[in-house]
Every structure is written in C-alpha cells, then in structure tokens.
Write a protein that holds these residues in place. Structure first.
Motif, PDB file in Angstrom:
ATOM      1  N   ILE A  10       5.654  12.662 -26.233  1.00 48.62           N
ATOM      2  CA  ILE A  10       4.673  13.415 -25.454  1.00 48.62           C
ATOM      3  C   ILE A  10       4.685  14.876 -25.904  1.00 48.62           C
ATOM      4  O   ILE A  10       5.723  15.546 -25.871  1.00 48.62           O
ATOM      5  CB  ILE A  10       4.961  13.339 -23.941  1.00 48.62           C
ATOM      6  CG1 ILE A  10       4.954  11.891 -23.454  1.00 48.62           C
ATOM      7  CG2 ILE A  10       3.920  14.158 -23.168  1.00 48.62           C
ATOM      8  CD1 ILE A  10       5.282  11.758 -21.982  1.00 48.62           C
ATOM      9  N   TYR A  11       3.518  15.351 -26.340  1.00 52.20           N
ATOM     10  CA  TYR A  11       3.322  16.760 -26.656  1.00 52.20           C
ATOM     11  C   TYR A  11       2.554  17.387 -25.488  1.00 52.20           C
ATOM     12  O   TYR A  11       1.486  16.893 -25.106  1.00 52.20           O
ATOM     13  CB  TYR A  11       2.502  16.939 -27.933  1.00 52.20           C
ATOM     14  CG  TYR A  11       3.160  16.412 -29.186  1.00 52.20           C
ATOM     15  CD1 TYR A  11       3.957  17.238 -29.973  1.00 52.20           C
ATOM     16  CD2 TYR A  11       2.941  15.098 -29.609  1.00 52.20           C
ATOM     17  CE1 TYR A  11       4.542  16.763 -31.134  1.00 52.20           C
ATOM     18  CE2 TYR A  11       3.527  14.612 -30.771  1.00 52.20           C
ATOM     19  CZ  TYR A  11       4.321  15.448 -31.527  1.00 52.20           C
ATOM     20  OH  TYR A  11       4.895  14.978 -32.672  1.00 52.20           O
ATOM     21  N   ARG A  12       3.098  18.475 -24.936  1.00 49.49           N
ATOM     22  CA  ARG A  12       2.409  19.205 -23.874  1.00 49.49           C
ATOM     23  C   ARG A  12       2.145  20.630 -24.348  1.00 49.49           C
ATOM     24  O   ARG A  12       2.961  21.215 -25.071  1.00 49.49           O
ATOM     25  CB  ARG A  12       3.244  19.212 -22.592  1.00 49.49           C
ATOM     26  CG  ARG A  12       3.406  17.824 -21.960  1.00 49.49           C
ATOM     27  CD  ARG A  12       4.132  17.907 -20.624  1.00 49.49           C
ATOM     28  NE  ARG A  12       4.213  16.599 -19.961  1.00 49.49           N
ATOM     29  CZ  ARG A  12       5.216  15.742 -20.115  1.00 49.49           C
ATOM     30  NH1 ARG A  12       6.236  16.054 -20.924  1.00 49.49           N
ATOM     31  NH2 ARG A  12       5.209  14.584 -19.493  1.00 49.49           N
ATOM     32  N   TYR A  13       1.018  21.192 -23.893  1.00 48.36           N
ATOM     33  CA  TYR A  13       0.581  22.492 -24.405  1.00 48.36           C
ATOM     34  C   TYR A  13       0.266  23.446 -23.257  1.00 48.36           C
ATOM     35  O   TYR A  13      -0.189  23.028 -22.178  1.00 48.36           O
ATOM     36  CB  TYR A  13      -0.646  22.309 -25.300  1.00 48.36           C
ATOM     37  CG  TYR A  13      -0.368  21.399 -26.478  1.00 48.36           C
ATOM     38  CD1 TYR A  13       0.202  21.894 -27.639  1.00 48.36           C
ATOM     39  CD2 TYR A  13      -0.636  20.026 -26.400  1.00 48.36           C
ATOM     40  CE1 TYR A  13       0.484  21.066 -28.712  1.00 48.36           C
ATOM     41  CE2 TYR A  13      -0.352  19.182 -27.473  1.00 48.36           C
ATOM     42  CZ  TYR A  13       0.212  19.710 -28.614  1.00 48.36           C
ATOM     43  OH  TYR A  13       0.500  18.876 -29.670  1.00 48.36           O
ATOM     44  N   SER A  14       0.505  24.730 -23.501  1.00 50.40           N
ATOM     45  CA  SER A  14       0.283  25.743 -22.475  1.00 50.40           C
ATOM     46  C   SER A  14      -1.183  26.122 -22.337  1.00 50.40           C
ATOM     47  O   SER A  14      -1.575  26.761 -21.360  1.00 50.40           O
ATOM     48  CB  SER A  14       1.113  26.992 -22.794  1.00 50.40           C
ATOM     49  OG  SER A  14       0.726  27.542 -24.052  1.00 50.40           O
ATOM     50  N   ALA A  15      -1.999  25.733 -23.309  1.00 52.54           N
ATOM     51  CA  ALA A  15      -3.438  26.002 -23.277  1.00 52.54           C
ATOM     52  C   ALA A  15      -4.156  24.790 -23.870  1.00 52.54           C
ATOM     53  O   ALA A  15      -3.570  24.028 -24.640  1.00 52.54           O
ATOM     54  CB  ALA A  15      -3.768  27.269 -24.067  1.00 52.54           C
TER      55      ALA A  15
END
Length: 268
Positions: A10-15
């Motif tokens: 899982i890749y999560r991003y701040s924007a």
C-alpha cells in the motif's frame, strides 16, 4: 510443498496524484518445479499483462485521475518441488553470459575484487561447494539487519557498511561472481520463514556451476548460505533488484509517500 502467499503493498500520499504507472512482477514464474495452482492480483486501475526480457510474467499498471492511495494485493496457492542439490534445469532462451555484466548495484570496486579473489579463487568456473563457501563468507561480512540499507544501496556500499538485508547479500554475491567471470543472476520471491526472523519476501541468486556431474544453474540463498529448497517461491529473475523488483514505478504528484508492505507465507 504447497505455499499460500498473500503479499499486500500500500502506497499512501499526502496529496492527490494525477497519474501512476507501475511495473508489477507479482506472478510466480512458471517453471519445471513450480506452478501456481491459483493466483490473483487485486488493484485499481488498468493492468496490461506481458512477459519481460527475462521470461518473467509481468503487468504494466496505470492509474489515471485523482487518487491518494495505491493498494496492491497478490495472493494464491503455489506448488513447489524440491530441486535436487538446488539445480534449476529449465531451458534458457539466451546465453548465461547475459548474466556476467555488472550493473549499477553490482559494480565491482577494489574492495569487492579483493573479497572475490580471497573467497572465490577460481576464474571463469567453480563448483557448488565453492559458491556456498562464498555465500557463508558474505553472510559473515555483511550482518543481516533490517532497515540498515535501502533498495538503491549497492553491493560496495553494503560491504563497506558491514550490514544489510537479503538483497544486499545477493548483490554482493553477484558482484563477486561477475568479477571472476561466473554467470550469476538475481532472484526475487518468497520463502516460508519457519522460525527465522527474516521476512517472507526474499531475494537470492542463481549461479552457473560446473560440477563433476552437472553444468548449469544452481539456486543459492546467500542470506542463509544454503541451497534453495521447496520452501521457496520464485517470482522473477534479473541482473539485480532493479530488473527483478516485484513493484517499481513512477508517479505524478502525491507529495510525501508512505509505503506499507505485509507478506504472509503459509505452508499447506
């Protein structure tokens, strides 16, 4: 042996991102001693299947439109057989000499050349026992330590640091073999960890041997200084991590990235 494998990334991003493209090598290789009884990859976006230059079953994943997370789940049941003395007898479509060319991650520095000369004296050919001895020396020189290195760490950097993980052990082994003119290739995949502390996601090597009764590939787990058994699942082969990584890609936007990986390997 049958192995049930579940690999979640899982890749999560701040924007929000506007575009993601990733190369997935998350399908077990179809080989004489290995086949997937069932296998599926779950991920949003469009996947295009293809076979890469090394015969790995791969997918090109593209995701368009705003998104702030990429979740990939690969899971299924794999049947693996016990290779006799670690030997991989599948027919190659190209010369093993393809796997004698150094890469950015396996470039032999003076320190590596000295290490190879000390622990792999034969030039151009060698035996399984000699290569297992090299693996044992690498394990002694580079202590296994989770988080000590990153995927861009070279064999030279790991040797100098004296710490690393399975991919560093594999890269140093490849660098030593290439320095002595011996074909060797990187393997990515999974291992039933049993009671060890090493992660189920694993990396090891195939190396070209010339034993008295056999000439061909033998698969060696450098981290454990042992031959591959039926407790392993082979995903991909390549020259190094860059060409055999389970997931690699680029993105547009996204800000700061956070990666979470969970791998479970359960024998059935």
């Amino acid at each position: 042996m049958q192995l049930f494998i579940r690999h979640q990334t899982i890749y999560r991003y701040s924007a929000p991102l506007t575009y993601t493209i990733q190369q997935l090598r998350l399908t077990p290789r179809a080989e004489i001693l290995q086949h997937a009884i069932s296998w599926q990859i779950k991920v949003a976006g469009i996947r295009h299947p293809y076979t890469d230059a090394y015969g790995n079953q791969s997918h090109m994943l593209t995701i368009t439109g705003p998104h702030d997370e990429v979740a990939i789940i690969a899971e299924g049941l794999v049947e693996s057989g016990m290779p006799y003395q670690g030997r991989i007898t599948d027919k190659d479509t190209f010369s093993p000499l393809v796997f004698t060319v150094p890469t950015r991650l396996t470039e032999p520095t003076r320190a590596i050349l000295d290490f190879a000369h000390a622990h792999l004296p034969d030039v151009g050919k060698t035996s399984t026992s000699a290569l297992l001895n090299l693996a044992a020396h690498i394990r002694g020189a580079v202590e296994y330590q989770t988080g000590a290195t990153i995927v861009t760490t070279s064999a030279s950097d790991a040797l100098q640091l004296g710490r690393g993980v399975c991919q560093d052990h594999a890269h140093l082994f490849l660098a030593c073999c290439h320095a002595r003119g011996i074909p060797a290739r990187y393997v990515s995949g999974y291992i039933d960890p049993e009671s060890t502390s090493h992660a189920e996601s694993h990396a090891w090597v195939d190396v070209w041997v010339e034993d008295s009764d056999y000439t061909g590939w033998v698969s060696i787990d450098v981290t454990h200084a042992c031959l591959m058994t039926d407790a392993y699942c082979r995903l991909a082969i390549g020259r190094d991590y860059d060409s055999a990584a389970p997931v690699r890609g680029v993105r547009r936007g996204g800000g700061t990235e956070t990666l979470s990986v969970d791998v479970q390997v359960t024998p059935r």
